[in-house]
Design an enzyme around this catalytic site. Structure first.
Site, PDB file in Angstrom:
ATOM      1  CE  LYS A 117      31.863 -34.058  32.103  1.00 30.81           C
ATOM      2  NZ  LYS A 117      30.745 -35.177  32.431  1.00 30.81           N
TER       3      LYS A 117
ATOM      4  CB  SER B 121      -2.306   0.634  35.589  1.00 24.47           C
ATOM      5  OG  SER B 121      -2.514  -0.733  35.093  1.00 24.47           O
TER       6      SER B 121
ATOM      7  NE  ARG C   1      24.367 -34.359  35.474  1.00 24.45           N
ATOM      8  CZ  ARG C   1      24.396 -34.646  34.009  1.00 24.45           C
ATOM      9  NH1 ARG C   1      24.999 -33.868  33.293  1.00 24.45           N
ATOM     10  NH2 ARG C   1      23.564 -35.544  33.689  1.00 24.45           N
TER      11      ARG C   1
ATOM     12  CG  MET D 216      33.978 -34.673  21.378  1.00 27.70           C
ATOM     13  SD  MET D 216      35.794 -34.676  21.613  1.00 27.70           S
ATOM     14  CE  MET D 216      35.826 -35.211  22.983  1.00 27.70           C
TER      15      MET D 216
ATOM     16  CB  CYS E  86      -2.904  -3.920  34.496  1.00 26.62           C
ATOM     17  SG  CYS E  86      -3.581  -2.681  33.311  1.00 26.62           S
TER      18      CYS E  86
ATOM     19  CG  HIS F  17     -11.647 -12.048  22.798  1.00 25.57           C
ATOM     20  ND1 HIS F  17     -12.138 -13.504  22.743  1.00 25.57           N
ATOM     21  CD2 HIS F  17     -12.383 -11.383  23.561  1.00 25.57           C
ATOM     22  CE1 HIS F  17     -13.350 -13.232  23.437  1.00 25.57           C
ATOM     23  NE2 HIS F  17     -13.301 -12.172  24.115  1.00 25.57           N
TER      24      HIS F  17
ATOM     25  CE1 TYR G 181      -1.052  -2.525  39.726  1.00 15.15           C
ATOM     26  CE2 TYR G 181      -0.598  -0.756  40.897  1.00 15.15           C
ATOM     27  CZ  TYR G 181      -1.298  -1.497  40.112  1.00 15.15           C
ATOM     28  OH  TYR G 181      -1.941  -0.735  39.314  1.00 15.15           O
TER      29      TYR G 181
ATOM     30  NE  ARG H 196      32.967 -38.629  30.899  1.00 14.62           N
ATOM     31  CZ  ARG H 196      33.445 -39.502  31.581  1.00 14.62           C
ATOM     32  NH1 ARG H 196      34.585 -39.457  32.206  1.00 14.62           N
ATOM     33  NH2 ARG H 196      32.643 -40.799  31.613  1.00 14.62           N
TER      34      ARG H 196
ATOM     35  CB  THR I 277       2.640  -4.249  28.849  1.00  9.96           C
ATOM     36  OG1 THR I 277       2.024  -4.998  29.636  1.00  9.96           O
ATOM     37  CG2 THR I 277       3.505  -3.345  29.842  1.00  9.96           C
ATOM     38  CG  ASN I 278      -1.903  -6.885  26.788  1.00 14.26           C
ATOM     39  OD1 ASN I 278      -1.005  -7.372  27.346  1.00 14.26           O
ATOM     40  ND2 ASN I 278      -3.223  -7.481  27.401  1.00 14.26           N
ATOM     41  CG  ASP I 279      -4.023  -1.218  23.754  1.00 15.46           C
ATOM     42  OD1 ASP I 279      -4.340  -1.305  22.574  1.00 15.46           O
ATOM     43  OD2 ASP I 279      -4.893  -2.039  24.572  1.00 15.46           O
TER      44      ASP I 279
ATOM     45  N   GLY J  39      25.679 -30.518  22.408  1.00 14.70           N
ATOM     46  CA  GLY J  39      26.194 -30.037  21.055  1.00 14.70           C
ATOM     47  C   GLY J  39      27.608 -29.893  20.919  1.00 14.70           C
TER      48      GLY J  39
END
Lengths: 893, 893
Positions: free
Chosen positions: A37, A781, A350, A117, A848, A466, A868, A106, A784-786, A115
């Site tokens: 500000k 590849s 702003r 003043m 993947c 799933h 990729y 302010r 990343t899930n497993d 959060g």
């Protein structure tokens, strides 16, 4: 103590920065020191834009004050000097009984931070000066209204007295007098209230309301600084990764009044339409009013364009300032202004918040206006914006009866009638009815029903369960892990939080927020507009990271290609096994007593698999297609024990001995295949090694399809991917067989096709031995899930029971199945990348897992040097955008 | 070409080493160059022990030959020179028609290696020289017997003709003549056979049997070298980690004959009793016989001590040589000798294989005799030896009807009557009957029955399945994963490979080999004798690695302490929850609707848990006790759905509405707790975070017990271990509560107890963030079972389906749940150790998975710098031994 160092020619020993009246010390780039500000007020002053004069006390003073709970002499000296200057330029003095200087105080941190003043207005009023104001404004009611407001505000925000304590007195007073509105209170009544407010302060805090404006100011400044460390602010910083040592600045600014008659007014506006992005001045104002009044909604504000008629000079000036601000900040601005007796003052500017549609339009327009370049335009779009644009969403104006909340597993909103089985959903779809499929959890057998339904709601399961994975793949809104729901199958209803929702009741789910809403809510449809396409086109030219898609059907592949996918990174073959025409052959294969019988069943599947690949290769002509060989455990393809037991009873009732025998054998097989932890069981390449004929058939289907197309002159690039490899010998085994089969097919068809054989890296052991595996692999590849499952030891189907509690207890910031855990899983990936490239520096590597479509994970993929990402079709545009943003960000570093 | 370099004063250009007759070039330390046999022959010659002279062609020649398929001129020159020397010292010439030099040709690598060419005897015979031998020995039959044997041996081992092709001819001949034994064949008949053998060679290989002894020798040498690369040898090397480039040496040695009358003979012997270790010359011999005859068993050999009477001079010389060899090699020797017309020749000496009991006794005796030091004694014992001594085993003489084979999950043999339920096993135990408990798989409910049975046999499960872990913990023989078995519960029998084994049939299982044997087999009982105790005492003084035990009961703890455990590394608290007196309270806790009800149930468990810890601390006074807080998912404590359904029917039949309602609620809870992959589910610290009152109760029980004992002056060292931590915040959360509770208990009891709070490192994520976790942990305990599961993505309960196939296909060398996978899991552990110590250099780290008792894994634990291993009580002595061996080995490096 703060060191004295030179920076930009200034001594950092400057603690207070003046702005306004051609005496401005700060500028917009000093946000770290002056807060957002303060820096922007200074910048406006520098631009010659009229700003009520004031000064900013720096964030450094905040940090020092919080440490020592006092100010250095130098700071006090500079504040006093600034006050003097403010008095001089306003030609008023603080506490002057005739014509006092009134100010606002302010907070203002680097970034806007709820959060802390907020604001104290009219500071400087006291029992004496209020009379001067009354006289000067010739309006006693105005003066005492300001005064009572100031005392209450001071009590509330500076002294921490509940605002209700003041408000109650007003309400009581109005009741006593039979009045409806605050505005009906007379000057005397307001004066009386001011007195009673002072008593509240005395009673609550044991101090007199301070009459000395200097004391008022000092207390307000202290309060702003202290509010940096109140619990709400601390929590907000934690969540948003804002450093504790940034601190906040304090802005002290001369008051101006929009409520001094018909040539005064106040308003808020955007330089463009924040909802549509249209390049048209947008906002509203009230004549003879204060800012509070615009917000409070007591009077209906006027559209900003009307101001042109009412105060033309000020309007013209305002439009001019907006143009100047946009040209200066090169972005849409959100402004606040006040007109005091015809004189325009800017109170704030702003960057304006905007909708997805607006963000895209503004960015594209500004490039065409020459305001920003394409890279900047790309950084202006947020991933969420695209997500919003690609999925139908709930009309934000709609009233919602939210009955429970689950995990937002697949974005977009959906409306339909509740059904409890996949068959029912399919049946209704044929009748043209829209449904929401509600299940305990979904299994591959439900896929038809999921496709038929508008959306899916499950009781169990996490972000990569799933239902979630399939839902995202289909672009189907999906809420999972709604643990509060209990389904009563017998009565065809579900219960949740006292509601009882029956089959055929309308339900709305919001897969972007996880909300489950009773009834039929109005939706806003999706759009992939020209503006977005243009920006994504620019992103494509910028980004280094490739974007592929996870697609298992020609339709998905086609859709993904339209959305910009550059190939398939993951084509899951198991989904092809569930087709109604295939499942009998699949089951025959599983029930086979020996290799010969198994091969016989596989021969039936071969032409169907080949057909699948023909379709997919066709949709991806000229682009690579990574086909993952069969991954899930075989029992997933068999009916459940419950189903079989039912079936058995049926046959028994019909005295069908043959049928009984068949079911019995299948039950035995189900038992034999039963696993305690199927996710860690007999699946992936473990299947391909124990029953190599399965992979043989799949490779044959892939290569026959590829050769057939290649023979026609169609360019195909099959990449055969072996899943769940943990040991290089697993890969070596399956690769050798794949190559043998591929060569045999090419030999037989007399066609050459360039193909690759690579592997998923989805087990910690694969990562740890990636150097050895790289020697055999033509690509990696990262699954990343497993990898997340095994790195955390979390079953993605079962985490629903504790991840919400973990997030609440702040043990985990995110569900690691939704947002890649860079600290753990990411660390592991880095090891794998390094080990893999140590052997093959050019080894092509991608990701993947479901993370391939999640912004922070995409950025990570870029930063660690992957080639990729591959994601579900509807995430492809997001990946294109974020990939480009990652390149830009890396360049800027 | 081989470079010419100096080594030990010798030019390495020496390719052929002569031995015998004071002209010996080699020595025992040259095993790399001369092979084990050649080096030891040379060593004996050096010691003045009579050895038939000969020469060794080095392993370097082998490598060169295999590369070029020819020999350098220098090699040929040296071989020729050696032959000349051999002719000179024997005073005979190769191919001499009157008195030919005959030699044996043998392979000999660094280590004894089955699969390579073995032996060609009598080389040098041909159609002419055979007559000279006949004349010289005055025994035509002897000469032609030698000749036909030589041709067949040459055809078999040098030319690669199936031995059967020769043998058939002998059998036909005997049949034709109506003879029973080879010895019945006359000289002429043998002569005829020799002719026909030569025809076989001609027919099979298209070459004449070579008459030139030089050609015979060259071909035999080539064949030895080539046999280094035959497939059996390659496979053997692969399995035993023998480098391909070691090569084999060739030993060419003059023939001696033990079949030249009553002053000739041949024998094999051990310098001590290889079965008991007793210091007494042990072996057997035959007069007038060749080595083959002793082995063939046609004639019964005499005990070696009888030789003293028959050829006293030779016997005395032999005893003297044995003493000399033992003094020289400082170990029990396995020797071969021949006496030719009163003259003793040593043909071989090598370290003698021995039983476990003998190994221990010999090692201890030799220390007392001053032959070896204590460190050497410790290295002389193998882990398997201890295993054998600690468990009953099958009498090796017994005839076995092996009906199937499973995984050898818990060593030792057991005999008993087949029972199919835990209850039955318990019932029989009360009646004093011995049983073998046969189950599909075991669950915690079976523990009573497992304890009651002599041994456990399961159809499913791997090396760390429930049955295996509990079996090893109890020292109970156990065979698991016997997939061939199918249990027919209705008829109370199991079927396997055509056998049908009923309840009450006797069965024997061998948990050391995995054999399942029909009937009651004789067992040899276990013994932990004084010799072993002495050696383990020496090991304790040598080793650096601590040895703790995994024990859940005071009895186990006591046993482990007797076996040398230095504390408890893993006390699993869940086993305490299964007691008959506890399970109702445990179930009440799980069924609790809210925290209050849960706490009420936990209050009932508290005194019982405290009682457990009092007992365990008592058994381990003065030693650390690591208590792992509750780890398994809660559903493990509930009855199965099937059981509950049964129960429901019972209540229904009895119209017990209350009971029905209770069962119904429990069924609902079972459903709610159901997980698809419980191993990756809601367990470990995840329970402790979602239901913190459970861990609170456990910590309270631990600390109350500790304080009570401490108040009596008993030293206790509790270590509280938080399981399944993946994120430091999980540990921080549980640790903070544990400390709060511990401090409260100490405050209340007014007693101080030193306690620690640490964590299991059993998830890849814990390893990858071990630096962060170390900041909160006072110790690390690597849970290698779970770490193996997650690193490989293997469920230890489900791997039975593919690990055997993996081992067969040589994808995995070992079951990684039995032998720590150093390449993957070990690599991960190293990262964890390094990261942990980077923050706390002195952080105490141990291993408490099942690997803690496996030799190669213990060695790994030592080498990577862990502080201790923890294993089941019966593995403690093994761990003590291997830990010491690891220290010695590291020192030697």
């Amino acid at each position: 103590m703060i060191d004295l160092v030179f920076q930009g020619g200034d001594l950092l020993s400057k603690f207070v920065y003046f702005f306004g009246n051609n005496e401005t010390d700060g500028k917009s780039s000093m946000k770290d020191l002056l807060g957002g500000k303060g820096a922007n007020l200074a910048e406006m002053a520098n631009l010659g834009i009229p700003v009520p004069p004031g000064f900013t006390i720096t964030t450094e003073v905040c940090i020092e004050y919080l440490k020592n709970k006092e100010y250095s002499e130098e700071v006090i000296k500079q504040i006093n000097k600034a006050i003097e200057k403010l008095e001089t330029v306003n030609n008023k003095k603080l506490g002057d009984p005739e014509d006092p200087l009134l100010v606002s105080v302010r907070s203002g941190a680097r970034v806007s931070m709820p959060g802390m003043m907020d604001t104290v207005l009219n500071l400087g009023l006291n029992d004496t000066s209020v009379k001067g104001v009354a006289k000067k404004a010739n309006d006693e009611r105005f003066a005492y209204d300001c005064y009572r407001r100031f005392i209450a505000m001071f009590g509330d925000v500076v002294l921490g007295i509940e605002f209700k304590k003041f408000d109650t007195l007003i309400e009581e007073k109005k009741k006593e007098l039979g009045l409806k509105s605050d505005t009906d209170l007379t000057a005397d009544e307001l004066k009386e209230l001011a007195e009673r407010f002072k008593e509240v302060i005395k009673r609550e805090k044991g101090i007199e309301f301070p009459q000395d404006p200097r004391v008022q100011l000092q207390m307000a400044i202290d309060a702003v600084f202290d509010s940096w460390n109140n619990s709400r602010a601390i929590k907000y910083r934690e969540i948003n990764n804002i450093a504790d040592n940034w601190g906040t600045a304090v802005n002290v600014q001369s008051m101006v009044y929009g409520n001094m008659g018909e040539t005064s007014g106040t308003g808020v506006a955007f330089t463009r339409n924040p909802s549509t992005g249209e390049k048209r001045f947008f906002g509203e104002y009230l004549l003879n009013a204060q800012g509070e009044d615009v917000v409070a909604g007591i009077r209906t504000p006027n559209p900003i364009l009307d101001l042109e008629k009412q105060i033309p000079a000020a309007y013209e000036q305002l439009v001019d300032i907006c143009r100047k601000l946009e040209a200066h900040f090169r972005d849409m601005q959100d402004i606040e202004f006040t007109i005091q007796e015809g004189q325009l003052y800017m109170l704030q500017t702003r960057t304006g918040k905007r909708t997805a549609a607006a963000a895209v339009k503004v960015a594209r327009d500004m490039v065409e206006e020459g305001l920003i370049d394409r890279e900047t335009a790309v950084t202006r779009i947020e991933a969420d914006h695209i997500d919003q644009l690609l999925h139908p969403r709930i009309n934000p104006e709609a009233e919602l009866e939210v009955i429970t909340k689950g995990l937002p597993a697949s974005p977009g909103a959906a409306v339909g009638k509740v059904v409890f089985t996949a068959e029912e959903a399919e049946l209704r779809a044929e009748l043209g009815e829209k449904t929401i499929l509600v299940r305990g959890e979904t299994s591959p057998e439900d896929i038809g029903g999921m496709a038929a339904a508008q959306g899916v709601l499950t009781v169990r399961g996490g972000m990569t369960s799933h239902a979630a994975v399939v839902g995202r793949g289909m672009g189907k809104p999906c809420v999972v892990g709604c643990g509060e729901i209990s389904i009563d199958t017998k009565n065809s209803l579900f219960r949740v939080n006292g509601y009882s929702v029956k089959e055929n009741d309308y339900l709305t789910i919001d897969g972007s927020t996880g909300k489950v809403i009773l009834g039929e809510v109005e939706l806003i449809e999706a759009e992939l507009n020209k503006d977005l396409q243009a920006i994504l086109g620019w992103a494509d030219k910028i980004r280094e990271l490739g974007v592929r898609t996870n697609a298992d059907t020609p339709n998905d592949a086609k859709l993904a290609r339209e959305l910009g996918a550059e190939g398939i990174g993951l084509c899951r073959t198991e989904h092809m096994f569930f087709g109604e025409d295939r499942i009998p052959a699949v089951r025959e294969m599983i029930m086979a007593e020996d290799e010969k019988a198994r091969k016989k069943a596989l021969r039936k599947l071969l032409p169907m698999q080949k057909e699948d690949f023909l379709g997919i290769f066709h949709s991806m002509v000229g682009l690579p297609v990574t086909v993952r060989l069969l991954d899930p455990p075989l029992h997933e393809f068999l009916p459940s024990k419950e189903e079989l037991n039912e079936k058995y009873k049926e046959f028994e009732a019909a005295s069908d001995l043959d049928g009984m025998e068949r079911v019995k054998m299948m039950l035995q097989r189900v038992d034999a295949l039963k696993e305690l932890n199927p996710m860690l069981g007999h699946r992936g390449c473990r299947l391909g090694i124990t029953y190599p004929e399965i992979y043989d058939m799949q490779v044959k289907a892939i290569m026959e399809a590829a050769c057939e197309l290649a023979a026609e002159g169609t360019r195909v690039e099959p990449e055969i991917m072996i899943p769940l490899v943990g040991h290089v010998k697993e890969l070596a085994f399956s690769k050798a067989r794949a190559i043998k089969m591929a060569e045999a097919v090419m030999e037989e068809t007399g066609t050459k096709v360039e193909y690759k054989v690579g592997t998923m890296i989805e087990l910690p052991r694969a990562v740890l031995t990636a150097d050895k595996i790289a020697a055999e692999a033509e690509f990696f590849s990262f699954g990343t899930n497993d990898l997340t499952q095994t790195t955390f030891g979390f079953s993605r189907d079962d985490v629903g029971k504790f991840i919400p509690i973990y997030k609440e207890a702040e043990i985990l910031e995110n569900d690691p199945f939704a947002v890649l855990d860079q600290e753990g899983v990411g660390e592991l990936m880095k090891i794998g990348i390094e080990k893999g490239r140590s052997v093959k520096p050019d080894l092509k590597m991608g990701i993947c897992g479901e993370h391939g479509g999640e912004p922070s994970s995409i950025k990570f993929a870029h930063d660690v040097g992957l080639n990729y990402v591959s994601c579900s079709p509807y995430r492809v545009p997001i990946a294109r955008l974020v990939a480009a943003q990652s390149t830009i960000e890396a360049k800027q570093k």
